[in-house]
Design a protein around this motif. Structure first.
Motif, mmCIF file in Angstrom:
data_model
loop_
_atom_site.group_PDB
_atom_site.id
_atom_site.type_symbol
_atom_site.label_atom_id
_atom_site.label_comp_id
_atom_site.label_asym_id
_atom_site.label_seq_id
_atom_site.Cartn_x
_atom_site.Cartn_y
_atom_site.Cartn_z
ATOM 1 N N ASP A 67 0.825 -1.208 0.000
ATOM 2 C CA ASP A 67 0.000 0.000 0.000
ATOM 3 C C ASP A 67 0.858 1.256 0.000
ATOM 4 N N ARG A 68 1.933 1.252 0.822
ATOM 5 C CA ARG A 68 2.830 2.418 0.840
ATOM 6 C C ARG A 68 3.521 2.596 -0.508
ATOM 7 N N ARG A 69 3.963 1.485 -1.115
ATOM 8 C CA ARG A 69 4.635 1.536 -2.410
ATOM 9 C C ARG A 69 3.695 2.068 -3.485
ATOM 10 N N ASP A 70 2.454 1.608 -3.493
ATOM 11 C CA ASP A 70 1.486 2.071 -4.486
ATOM 12 C C ASP A 70 1.164 3.546 -4.296
ATOM 13 N N MET A 71 1.061 3.965 -3.026
ATOM 14 C CA MET A 71 0.783 5.373 -2.760
ATOM 15 C C MET A 71 1.957 6.249 -3.218
ATOM 16 N N GLN A 72 3.186 5.790 -2.975
ATOM 17 C CA GLN A 72 4.356 6.535 -3.423
ATOM 18 C C GLN A 72 4.385 6.638 -4.946
ATOM 19 N N ALA A 73 4.077 5.554 -5.635
ATOM 20 C CA ALA A 73 4.056 5.580 -7.096
ATOM 21 C C ALA A 73 2.979 6.528 -7.607
ATOM 22 N N LYS A 74 1.853 6.560 -6.928
ATOM 23 C CA LYS A 74 0.772 7.467 -7.322
ATOM 24 C C LYS A 74 1.219 8.918 -7.199
ATOM 25 N N TRP A 75 1.881 9.236 -6.077
ATOM 26 C CA TRP A 75 2.353 10.610 -5.889
ATOM 27 C C TRP A 75 3.436 10.969 -6.897
ATOM 28 N N GLU A 76 4.313 10.020 -7.243
ATOM 29 C CA GLU A 76 5.353 10.303 -8.231
ATOM 30 C C GLU A 76 4.759 10.541 -9.615
ATOM 31 N N ARG A 77 3.752 9.764 -9.983
ATOM 32 C CA ARG A 77 3.087 10.002 -11.267
ATOM 33 C C ARG A 77 2.417 11.361 -11.289
ATOM 34 N N ARG A 78 1.781 11.718 -10.180
ATOM 35 C CA ARG A 78 1.123 13.023 -10.108
ATOM 36 C C ARG A 78 2.144 14.145 -10.213
ATOM 37 N N ARG A 114 5.096 14.046 -11.717
ATOM 38 C CA ARG A 114 5.581 14.135 -13.094
ATOM 39 C C ARG A 114 4.550 14.765 -14.018
ATOM 40 N N ARG A 115 3.276 14.493 -13.768
ATOM 41 C CA ARG A 115 2.223 15.053 -14.607
ATOM 42 C C ARG A 115 2.069 16.552 -14.372
ATOM 43 N N GLU A 116 2.144 16.995 -13.105
ATOM 44 C CA GLU A 116 1.917 18.401 -12.795
ATOM 45 C C GLU A 116 3.161 19.267 -12.984
ATOM 46 N N ARG A 117 4.357 18.669 -12.912
ATOM 47 C CA ARG A 117 5.599 19.436 -13.031
ATOM 48 C C ARG A 117 6.541 18.729 -14.010
ATOM 49 N N PRO A 118 6.244 18.799 -15.308
ATOM 50 C CA PRO A 118 7.052 18.040 -16.269
ATOM 51 C C PRO A 118 8.491 18.542 -16.379
ATOM 52 N N LEU A 119 8.708 19.838 -16.272
ATOM 53 C CA LEU A 119 10.070 20.357 -16.413
ATOM 54 C C LEU A 119 10.959 19.915 -15.249
ATOM 55 N N GLU A 120 10.429 20.001 -14.027
ATOM 56 C CA GLU A 120 11.218 19.590 -12.865
ATOM 57 C C GLU A 120 11.514 18.093 -12.897
ATOM 58 N N SER A 121 10.532 17.301 -13.320
ATOM 59 C CA SER A 121 10.753 15.856 -13.335
ATOM 60 C C SER A 121 11.791 15.479 -14.395
ATOM 61 N N ARG A 122 11.787 16.180 -15.555
ATOM 62 C CA ARG A 122 12.810 15.901 -16.568
ATOM 63 C C ARG A 122 14.192 16.281 -16.060
#
Length: 95
Positions: free
Chosen positions: A66-77, A79-87
């Motif tokens: 559950d913690r791993r899935d929640m972390q992955a969800k936040w990382e996807r969010r 990357r989606r909301e801040r594409p320049l910073e994630s690149r």
């Protein structure tokens, strides 16, 4: 574990008739047990619905998943909301 905590609390309450600090210690022991000592039963009754897997998976692994899935969800969010910073972060990791 619960029996030990309960009997220890009863002893502290009995001793508390002579010194009221023992009552405070009994309350602290119960609070700490309820807060940290019952993690396995609290995570199985969480939002995931513990009966779907049939009890084949240990609760500590379920909590980890559950913690791993929640972390992955936040990382996807992120990357989606801040594409320049994630690149920029990905370029920094690959160097």
């Amino acid at each position: 574990m619960g029996t030990i905590v309960l009997s220890g609390t009863v002893v502290l309450v009995i001793l508390g008739f002579g010194n009221h600090l023992y009552w405070l210690a009994a309350v602290a022991v119960l609070f700490l047990y309820l807060q940290y000592g019952r993690d396995s039963s609290a995570s199985s009754g969480g939002a995931g619905g513990g009966s779907s897997s049939g009890g084949a998976m240990p609760s500590d692994y379920r909590a980890y998943r559950d913690r791993r899935d929640m972390q992955a969800k936040w990382e996807r969010r992120y990357r989606r909301e801040r594409p320049l910073e994630s690149r920029r972060q990905e370029r920094g990791k690959s160097s």
